[in-house]
Structure formats: C-alpha cells, structure tokens
Write a protein that holds these residues in place. Structure first.
Motif, PDB file in Angstrom:
ATOM      1  N   LEU A 140      -1.142  -6.583  -7.843  1.00  0.00           N
ATOM      2  CA  LEU A 140      -2.023  -5.858  -8.764  1.00  0.00           C
ATOM      3  C   LEU A 140      -3.420  -6.446  -8.807  1.00  0.00           C
ATOM      4  O   LEU A 140      -4.378  -5.752  -9.171  1.00  0.00           O
ATOM      5  N   PRO A 191      -5.325  -2.892  -8.900  1.00  0.00           N
ATOM      6  CA  PRO A 191      -4.837  -2.838 -10.290  1.00  0.00           C
ATOM      7  C   PRO A 191      -4.425  -1.447 -10.752  1.00  0.00           C
ATOM      8  O   PRO A 191      -3.886  -1.317 -11.842  1.00  0.00           O
ATOM      9  N   LEU A 230       6.993  -3.749 -11.570  1.00  0.00           N
ATOM     10  CA  LEU A 230       6.801  -4.943 -12.390  1.00  0.00           C
ATOM     11  C   LEU A 230       7.470  -4.770 -13.754  1.00  0.00           C
ATOM     12  O   LEU A 230       8.139  -5.692 -14.253  1.00  0.00           O
ATOM     13  N   HIS A 233       3.038  -1.201 -10.924  1.00  0.00           N
ATOM     14  CA  HIS A 233       3.193  -1.389 -12.371  1.00  0.00           C
ATOM     15  C   HIS A 233       4.613  -1.040 -12.807  1.00  0.00           C
ATOM     16  O   HIS A 233       5.217  -1.737 -13.639  1.00  0.00           O
ATOM     17  N   GLN A 263      10.276  -7.148 -15.468  1.00  0.00           N
ATOM     18  CA  GLN A 263      10.051  -7.759 -16.780  1.00  0.00           C
ATOM     19  C   GLN A 263      11.162  -7.388 -17.749  1.00  0.00           C
ATOM     20  O   GLN A 263      11.587  -8.216 -18.576  1.00  0.00           O
ATOM     21  N   HIS A 300       2.202  -9.436  -9.652  1.00  0.00           N
ATOM     22  CA  HIS A 300       0.868  -9.635 -10.237  1.00  0.00           C
ATOM     23  C   HIS A 300      -0.170  -9.884  -9.138  1.00  0.00           C
ATOM     24  O   HIS A 300      -1.331  -9.460  -9.254  1.00  0.00           O
ATOM     25  N   ARG A 301       0.243 -10.559  -8.077  1.00  0.00           N
ATOM     26  CA  ARG A 301      -0.683 -10.797  -6.964  1.00  0.00           C
ATOM     27  C   ARG A 301      -1.051  -9.475  -6.286  1.00  0.00           C
ATOM     28  O   ARG A 301      -2.199  -9.271  -5.869  1.00  0.00           O
ATOM     29  N   GLU A 336       5.526 -12.928 -10.393  1.00  0.00           N
ATOM     30  CA  GLU A 336       4.277 -13.554  -9.949  1.00  0.00           C
ATOM     31  C   GLU A 336       3.691 -12.805  -8.744  1.00  0.00           C
ATOM     32  O   GLU A 336       2.471 -12.582  -8.666  1.00  0.00           O
ATOM     33  N   SER A 385       3.659  -2.554 -18.996  1.00  0.00           N
ATOM     34  CA  SER A 385       3.582  -2.175 -17.577  1.00  0.00           C
ATOM     35  C   SER A 385       3.978  -0.720 -17.369  1.00  0.00           C
ATOM     36  O   SER A 385       3.324   0.009 -16.600  1.00  0.00           O
ATOM     37  N   GLU A 412       6.273  -6.927 -22.506  1.00  0.00           N
ATOM     38  CA  GLU A 412       5.513  -6.881 -21.254  1.00  0.00           C
ATOM     39  C   GLU A 412       5.969  -5.698 -20.403  1.00  0.00           C
ATOM     40  O   GLU A 412       5.153  -5.032 -19.745  1.00  0.00           O
TER      41      GLU A 412
END
Length: 526
Positions: A476, A480, A489, A486, A493, A473-474, A470, A505, A501
C-alpha cells in the motif's frame, strides 16, 4: 572637432532587451509583450535572461540547469516546464519558433532579433550641444542666472537630498529581493521535488462509446511503460469514474501529489486513428508539451512509443537507451487485432464482479491472432490459477500450469509472466517457489504492487500473520488506492484479532473502485 557626429545602432544595454514587441528588463524583473505585463516564475525569468544573454548560441541543458538551479536536487523536467512557461509568455509556437529554438537532446537557442534600445525622450543637455554663435552673447534665463550665481548653495542642496534618495531606492530594492526570495521558496515548497506524473484515463471521441476500452487500455499501457523509467514516479491508475474533470490542472495536481499530468483523447474511424496528447505542469497550469497524431491504426505502437519518449524526455531528459525499453513495453505484439483483443481482456478484468470468464475469452482470441503474445498467455495463467484457488478444480490447475509454462517460454523477462508464475505456485505450492517468482516480478514497476501483495498472501497462508500484514502495508505504500490490497489486509487483520483495524481497511476498500485483481478471485480474501 568640426565633423558631424554619426548615429549608429547600439546593442541593447545590459539587463534590458527588446525583440518583436517584447521588452525584457532584468533590473525591474519584468517582461512585457505588446505593452502587456507577462507573469513568469523567477526560475523561468532567469532561464530567459540566460538564453537572451547568449543570443544565437546553443545553450546546453546542463549549462542552464547549472546557471539557474545550481543543478542540485532537480531533474531536467524543471527546465522543460520553464521553457513551456516562456513559450506561453512570449506567444512562441514550439513547432514554428520565433524566439526559442529547441535543439533536441542538447539544449535551447534564442533566435529572436534583438533591437536597439529606444532613446529616452528628454531635453538635450546644454553641455552636449554645439554653441550657436547667434545666441552666444544672450544672457541666461532667470533660473540659470540664479544657479550660476550660487553654485555652492545648489551643490549643498543636492548633497542633502541625495542620502534620502538612496535610502528610498535601497528600501525598494530590499523589498523586491525579499519578495522574490519568498516567492521562490513558495514555488519550491509547493512543487513536488521529484519528477512525477499521473496518467489520466484517455477519453474516446469515437462515435461508438463502447470504444472506451481502447482509449483506457492505451492509457493503462502508457502508465505501465512510464513506471519502468528510472527517475519518474508514476501515480497509481485512476479509474475513469474517479477523475473529476471539472478540476483544473493545479487542483488535480494538488489532489494527486504529482508535478505533471498526461491526458489524451482518442478517436478511431475505420482504419484511421487520431490521438491528441498533452502534458501539463500542475504547479503553473502551463502546457509543457502537446501533439496531435493522425495515422493508420497499425501505427498505434509507434505513436504510443513517441508519446512516452516525449514525456520521459520532458521529465528526466534523454533516456540512456534512446527509448528502447519504452518501445519494448509498448509493443507487446505487432498484431493490431491481437492487441485490440488483449485490451478488451484487460478492460473486462477491471469490471467489478468479473471472475475472468469474459477476460479469458478475449485473451484466447488475442493468442489465436498472435500465438507468441506473452502477456495474453500470462493473463490466461493468472485467471486459471484464480479459478483453481476458488474451486480447487484440478483441470483449472493444469490449464494454469500449461499457460504459465508457455508464457515463460515466450518471454520470461517480463514482470507479468513472473507474477503469473508466482500466482501458480502460491495456489498449489511450493511457497518458496512462489516467493521466488514474486520477488523477480517485483523488479518490474508495472506489477510491483501485485508482486508484493502476492508475497504477503504467501506469508498469510503459512500462518505468519505479522509478516503478512507488514508486507501488505508495504504494497500500500506503493499504491495506497488498491482496493484489493486493502480488502486482503482487512481480512488478515480480522484473523489476527484486530477488528478496528480490519473495519478501517474494509471501509477503505469499499470506497475505492475495484481495479485489476491482486490475488485470488476479485475481492476475495487471500
């Protein structure tokens, strides 16, 4: 009356103005220069009408924003863009204005000379001409005799024709208003609402192309400084290889999702430095502001600060601290040689596969020239912390700890120092201490993404995969295009049992050019 009528220059009629070969017609919503029509957005046209309507008077920025935009949900940058469009249409030099004078931090003044409206070439009206005794007894022409004989018929014909004329006029007026309304909505729909900017990597014009580290380093410093200005959204750093210079400003703005773009060229020749900077509007393609600077290299900090102030003022108006915070960010040292070494270190960290050895040497060189250079000291702390994390070398940890303590003593208030302390405690605990420093660093927009990613790494190390994902993602959501985030992450994942996922990434990470490492060694999972 017996006296001759006097001729005097009348002021321009309402809604139509002439000055210097330019005709401004409010009713027709047209602007011509030397007989050639000039395209203007509706808001820019309205600004010009407001200025000309108060010719010679200073019209404040807030007054213009209220009159044209209603001052709702807009930043002063929209006014700056409108003025830039007007200067282009009027062929008005902002440094030597003929029509629109800028009163810095206050507003604008129309200084052109309004000319009297030229009388239309038409036959004189009989009722307005004095009688000529020599011809007073002559019979009127045939048409005039017919009109005189049947005045009631002519009056009725006029009444029959008049409604159709009015209907045609009303239809044209309605179509014009509808078109303007549609165009205005289209302009507003395609323009980013907030003040936003992308700082492109500055290009070097020096004979030695190895000097590109200096130009790109200046751009990175500018980006970080503008990111700290309240009210401006700054796009993430774009690696030089990722910038398509063939795109025009409009296409580039659409691709990056920003309202403005800052670009510059840099040339160093011995101790002389020349910078040509330009701020462009991505909706219209107009240049909002441009300036050439040519000074001694020692003036680089003042030049950078002046550019940043001009850009910030154009986007959000006069800064409440008169640019003091920008000056502080853009003057990390007063030693030009130390700054040069520091930029070399930053550039080295951006290279793919760089694990800090070259950057470490440059940061140490910077400190040798300026022992109080906090950013260089923080850079050493981060590199040593990454080394300890990768190799579990006790000497590296001690080096990192001492470097971080020195950086904190130099300037604990800057984000990069708090970020370095977060890295240190993340590498060897306690985790709560790492989170404390990362959250302090998060307040600095220049390192916010790294600070949030650092928190995510702490959560991952403690086994809280859901919170780690989570938080990545904040990070990114802010940047981004950060390949390191990435990759990190994707690793989390994968550990969480989400292979699809994770693959997505990792693929995203491999398509992005690696920038400053976020956590651990470059491209290492953390």
């Amino acid at each position: 009356m017996g006296s001759e009528p006097t001729t005097r220059a009348e002021p321009p009629g309402p809604g139509r103005y002439r000055f210097g070969g330019i005709v401004l017609d409010a009713a027709a919503h047209t602007l011509t220069r030397d007989g050639q029509p000039q395209a203007l957005e509706p808001k820019a046209f309205a600004v010009l009408l407001e200025l000309v309507g108060h010719a010679g008077e200073l019209v404040g920025r807030d007054q213009l924003l209220d009159a044209v935009w209603g001052h709702r949900h807009v930043t002063p940058g929209v006014l700056t863009r409108a003025i830039a469009q007007l200067r282009t249409a009027l062929d008005d030099d902002p440094h030597h204005p003929r029509y629109i004078q800028t009163q810095h931090a206050l507003g604008y003044r129309f200084i052109g000379t309004l000319e009297p409206e030229e009388p239309a070439a038409a036959a004189p009206m009989p009722a307005c001409e004095p009688s000529d005794p020599a011809t007073a007894g002559d019979p009127p022409p045939q048409a005039d005799r017919r009109t005189a004989a049947y005045p009631e018929i002519e009056r009725r014909r006029g009444l029959r024709r008049q409604p159709w004329h009015w209907l045609a006029f009303a239809g044209l007026l309605f179509a014009a208003l509808a078109w303007n309304a549609w165009q205005r909505k289209a302009d507003e729909a395609h323009r980013p609402v907030e003040a936003s900017i992308a700082v492109l990597p500055f290009t070097t014009l020096s004979d030695d192309q190895q000097d590109r580290y200096f130009a790109e380093g200046l751009a990175a410093e500018m980006l970080n400084a503008l990111a700290g200005v309240h009210g401006i959204r700054v796009a993430a750093w774009i690696p030089p290889e990722a910038v398509d210079r063939k795109l025009d400003i409009k296409a580039l703005g659409a691709k990056l999702g920003v309202a403005t773009v800052l670009d510059a060229s840099v040339r160093r020749d011995g101790q002389r430095l020349r910078i040509s900077a330009r701020l462009s509007d991505t909706t219209s393609g107009y240049t909002l502001w441009s300036q050439n600077y040519e000074h001694e290299t020692s003036a680089i900090f003042d030049t950078q600060t002046e550019i940043a102030n001009e850009v910030a003022t154009a986007l959000v108006g006069v800064l409440p601290d008169a640019g003091a915070s920008l000056r502080k960010r853009l003057t990390p040292t007063r030693n030009v040689a130390a700054f040069d070494a520091y930029l070399r270190g930053v550039q080295a960290l951006m290279q793919p596969g760089e694990h800090g050895s070259a950057a470490l040497g440059h940061f140490q060189e910077a400190l040798a020239k300026d022992a109080g250079f906090a950013r260089a000291q923080a850079g050493i702390c981060r590199i040593e912390a990454w080394r300890f994390e990768a190799h579990h070398n006790a000497d590296a940890y001690e080096n990192a700890r001492m470097a971080c303590l020195r950086a904190a003593n130099m300037d604990p208030g800057i984000g990069i120092v708090q970020l370095a302390l977060g890295d240190l405690y993340r590498a060897n605990g306690p985790p709560a201490k790492a989170l404390e420093h990362y959250r302090l660093a998060e307040a600095d927009p220049a390192v916010r993404t790294d600070a949030i990613a650092g928190q995510a790494s702490v959560f991952a190390a403690e086994g809280d995969m859901e919170k780690a994902i989570e938080t990545f993602h904040r990070a990114l959501a802010i940047d981004p295009d950060d390949a390191g985030v990435h990759a990190a992450l994707g690793y989390q994942q994968h550990l969480a049992g989400n292979p699809r996922e994770a693959i997505t990434s990792y693929r995203r990470a491999t398509t992005l050019i690696r920038r400053t490492p976020t956590c651990g060694a470059p491209m290492a999972p953390c």
